[in-house]
Write a protein that holds these residues in place. Structure first.
Motif: not given
Length: 285
Positions: A216, A212, A238-241, A214, A267-268, A246, A243
């Motif tokens: 990226g 969490s 965890e929870g860093n968006d 971000n 994540n996505k 990445d 893909e």
């Protein structure tokens, strides 16, 4: 909760107790025959009853084989009450872990109050959990200085706003035997991640939790570039968006030096994409 608390619940260690009042905790330490290595008190410790808890810890902590004191979520506990407890724990000399998380009201004096415990010789202290205690960069740097010659192995600073505090975090990374650092939800900036990554090869760190934040794709790339030359065996993202694309730098790093665990929930990424990533790693052995 702490590892001793979890082990106690699983039956591996003697009992741990979460009690609903300070008076109950004091009675437990005084009367219980079997060891009680962990006490957990939430929403019940105040400046008014802290001295009672401190007295019980000092008087009965040795016979109870007390090792862990968890006091999260105690909004009516201030610096005065905390000092009573810490003074008793310091005199007892056997507490290995303190959890003071989710007590932002303690922020102003917290580091000063913990410093004597970190600098004590000898000291049993090896774990500090200070999530959401409103520590800023200056306080974190001061904490790192106090811990510089300590035996601190685990530190949790989650949900403290540390964006732009890369230098302070690097000071923490210099703590000589620190193995586990948790920085979940600390609003870290790319410059902070770069500073952390550059420092990793010179640390004893084995687990780094950065959920969490971000992080990226660029953050993953920065971290992965240093993973082959450091001791990190567990990386929390965890929870860093993130893909699927990445994760490629992590695979490259793993091929150079395999590590045991990367946490990717939230994540996505579909489960199929996670499975594909794991299969890719296995083919690179």
């Amino acid at each position: 909760g702490s590892l001793p608390a979890r082990l106690a619940l699983w039956g591996v260690l003697p009992e741990a107790y979460a009690v609903i009042s300070v008076t109950s905790a004091a009675a437990l330490l005084r009367l219980k025959v079997n060891p009680t290595p962990v006490i957990i008190l939430r929403n019940c410790v105040t400046d008014e009853n802290a001295a009672e808890l401190g007295e019980a810890i000092l008087k009965y902590g040795k016979q109870a084989e007390l090792e862990v004191v968890e006091l999260p979520y105690n909004p009516d506990l201030g610096p005065k009450g905390l000092q009573s407890i810490l003074d008793a724990c310091r005199e007892l000399g056997r507490i290995q872990e303190y959890d003071l998380s989710y007590n932002p009201q303690l922020s102003e004096k917290l580091v000063d109050q913990l410093t004597p415990l970190l600098k004590a010789k000898p000291s049993a202290l090896n774990t500090l959990r200070l999530a959401e205690t409103d520590l800023n960069a200056a306080k974190v740097e001061k904490l790192a200085a106090a811990a510089a010659s300590s035996g601190l192995r685990q530190l949790d600073l989650s949900y403290c706003e540390l964006g732009g505090a890369g230098d302070a975090i690097c000071s923490v990374l210099e703590v000589p035997v620190l193995e586990d650092l948790t920085l979940v939800g600390c609003s870290l900036k790319p410059s902070d991640l770069e500073a952390i990554a550059d420092m990793l090869p010179y640390t004893s760190l084995r687990a780094l939790q950065l959920g969490s934040n971000n992080v990226g794709a660029e953050g993953v790339k920065l971290l992965a570039s240093k993973l082959p030359s450091c001791h990190i065996d567990e990386l929390g993202l965890e929870g860093n968006d993130l893909e699927a694309a990445d994760l490629a730098p992590l695979a490259t790093a793993w091929a150079k030096r395999p590590f045991s665990r990367v946490k990717l929930t939230g994540n996505k990424l579909s489960q199929e994409e996670v499975n594909n990533f794991v299969r890719t790693l296995r083919t690179m052995r």
